[in-house]
Scaffold this motif. Sequence first.
Motif, short mmCIF file in Angstrom:
data_model
loop_
_atom_site.label_atom_id
_atom_site.label_comp_id
_atom_site.label_asym_id
_atom_site.label_seq_id
_atom_site.Cartn_x
_atom_site.Cartn_y
_atom_site.Cartn_z
N MET A 1 0.77 -0.94 0.10
CA MET A 1 0.14 -0.10 -0.36
C MET A 1 0.74 1.42 -0.30
SD MET A 1 -2.89 1.33 2.74
CE MET A 1 -3.85 0.29 2.70
N PHE A 2 0.68 2.19 -1.16
CA PHE A 2 1.36 3.56 -1.26
C PHE A 2 0.11 4.48 -0.29
CE2 PHE A 2 3.57 0.35 -3.50
CZ PHE A 2 5.02 0.68 -3.43
N LEU A 7 6.08 3.63 0.47
CA LEU A 7 5.33 2.79 0.79
C LEU A 7 4.98 2.55 2.27
CD1 LEU A 7 5.06 -0.31 0.53
CD2 LEU A 7 7.20 -0.94 1.22
N ILE A 8 3.65 2.32 2.62
CA ILE A 8 3.70 2.25 4.02
C ILE A 8 2.60 0.91 4.99
CG2 ILE A 8 2.44 4.97 3.76
CD1 ILE A 8 -0.30 3.69 3.57
N ALA A 9 2.70 0.38 3.69
CA ALA A 9 2.30 -0.79 3.82
C ALA A 9 2.34 -2.14 2.73
CB ALA A 9 0.25 -0.52 4.86
N GLY A 27 3.24 -6.13 7.20
CA GLY A 27 4.34 -4.75 8.33
C GLY A 27 3.76 -3.64 7.74
N VAL A 28 3.19 -2.56 8.99
CA VAL A 28 2.71 -1.52 8.42
C VAL A 28 3.65 -0.20 9.03
CG1 VAL A 28 1.41 -1.58 10.42
CG2 VAL A 28 0.41 0.15 8.59
N ASN A 29 3.79 1.18 8.55
CA ASN A 29 4.45 1.95 8.92
C ASN A 29 3.28 3.02 10.34
OD1 ASN A 29 4.56 5.00 9.07
ND2 ASN A 29 5.92 5.48 7.23
N ASP A 33 -2.64 3.64 11.13
CA ASP A 33 -3.25 3.10 12.39
C ASP A 33 -3.82 1.42 11.27
OD1 ASP A 33 -5.55 1.80 13.47
OD2 ASP A 33 -7.40 2.45 12.83
N PRO A 34 -2.60 0.98 12.19
CA PRO A 34 -2.38 -0.69 11.84
C PRO A 34 -3.60 -1.61 11.06
CG PRO A 34 -1.13 -0.49 14.28
CD PRO A 34 -2.18 0.68 13.71
N GLN A 35 -4.90 -0.91 12.21
CA GLN A 35 -6.36 -1.80 11.70
C GLN A 35 -6.83 -1.43 10.66
OE1 GLN A 35 -8.69 -4.32 13.82
NE2 GLN A 35 -9.14 -4.49 11.57
N GLU A 36 -6.62 -0.41 10.16
CA GLU A 36 -6.97 -0.03 9.79
C GLU A 36 -6.90 -0.81 7.80
OE1 GLU A 36 -7.31 4.28 7.11
OE2 GLU A 36 -7.52 4.98 9.35
N ILE A 37 -5.29 -0.02 8.29
CA ILE A 37 -4.54 -0.46 6.66
C ILE A 37 -5.11 -2.63 6.93
CG2 ILE A 37 -2.01 -0.84 6.58
CD1 ILE A 37 -2.88 1.69 5.84
N TRP A 38 -4.58 -3.07 8.04
CA TRP A 38 -5.35 -4.61 7.70
C TRP A 38 -6.17 -4.44 7.13
CZ3 TRP A 38 -3.37 -9.36 8.30
CH2 TRP A 38 -4.56 -9.93 8.14
N THR A 39 -7.56 -4.21 7.69
CA THR A 39 -8.38 -4.68 6.63
C THR A 39 -8.88 -4.53 5.54
OG1 THR A 39 -9.69 -3.76 8.95
CG2 THR A 39 -11.06 -4.01 6.89
N LYS A 40 -7.77 -3.41 5.28
CA LYS A 40 -7.90 -2.55 3.68
C LYS A 40 -7.38 -3.69 2.80
CE LYS A 40 -9.10 2.38 3.62
NZ LYS A 40 -8.01 3.29 4.28
N LEU A 41 -5.52 -4.48 3.22
CA LEU A 41 -4.72 -5.08 2.36
C LEU A 41 -5.37 -6.56 2.87
CD1 LEU A 41 -1.30 -3.75 3.21
CD2 LEU A 41 -2.70 -3.70 1.63
#
Length: 186
Positions: A1-2, A7-9, A27-29, A33-41
Amino acid sequence: MFSQQELIACISCPLSFHQISWIRIFGVNSQYDPQEIWTKLWLQALKELETQGCRITAALVMSAWLEPMLLKSGFDETNAVIFLEWIANSVPKVHPVPGNLRNVRQEDIDPLIEMDQIAFKGIWCNPRDELLKAFKSASILTVLELEGQLIGYQISTTSVWGAHLARLAVHPDWQGRGIGGALQRE
């Protein structure tokens, strides 16, 4: 994810044996928010895995922050994996085991792969190509042989920080007899 070309995750969960995938990397910058990024990815990865016929996705949780996100996404705890560390203060007492402990030879590879397929089930069963990679990356690869039969093997890797027991397999007919312990100590 960019985000704006930064690159942020990232997530990696390749499909392998028996339509099983493992989350190898998430991995997430730290600024996100790790939860928000996790959900999308995860939703994007899940769609791709479903098109490939994935039946199971597994993850080893080694950091507490990841577990709640996996549980919220529908993952269930199915195995309790225990990480152990031994600091070499003294050598443990070794009980004798039958057979001959030796380094792996080329002609052992196919029988070891067959034994591995018998010894492990479900998410712990590795495909041939993954085992071959593990064998090639091993610093120490030994077998225990008894009367011409391979009854167990271990793969260890080494680094400046120490050694890692990467895989330990004992034929089911020989499990519970100290073979695994002998392979670890030798």
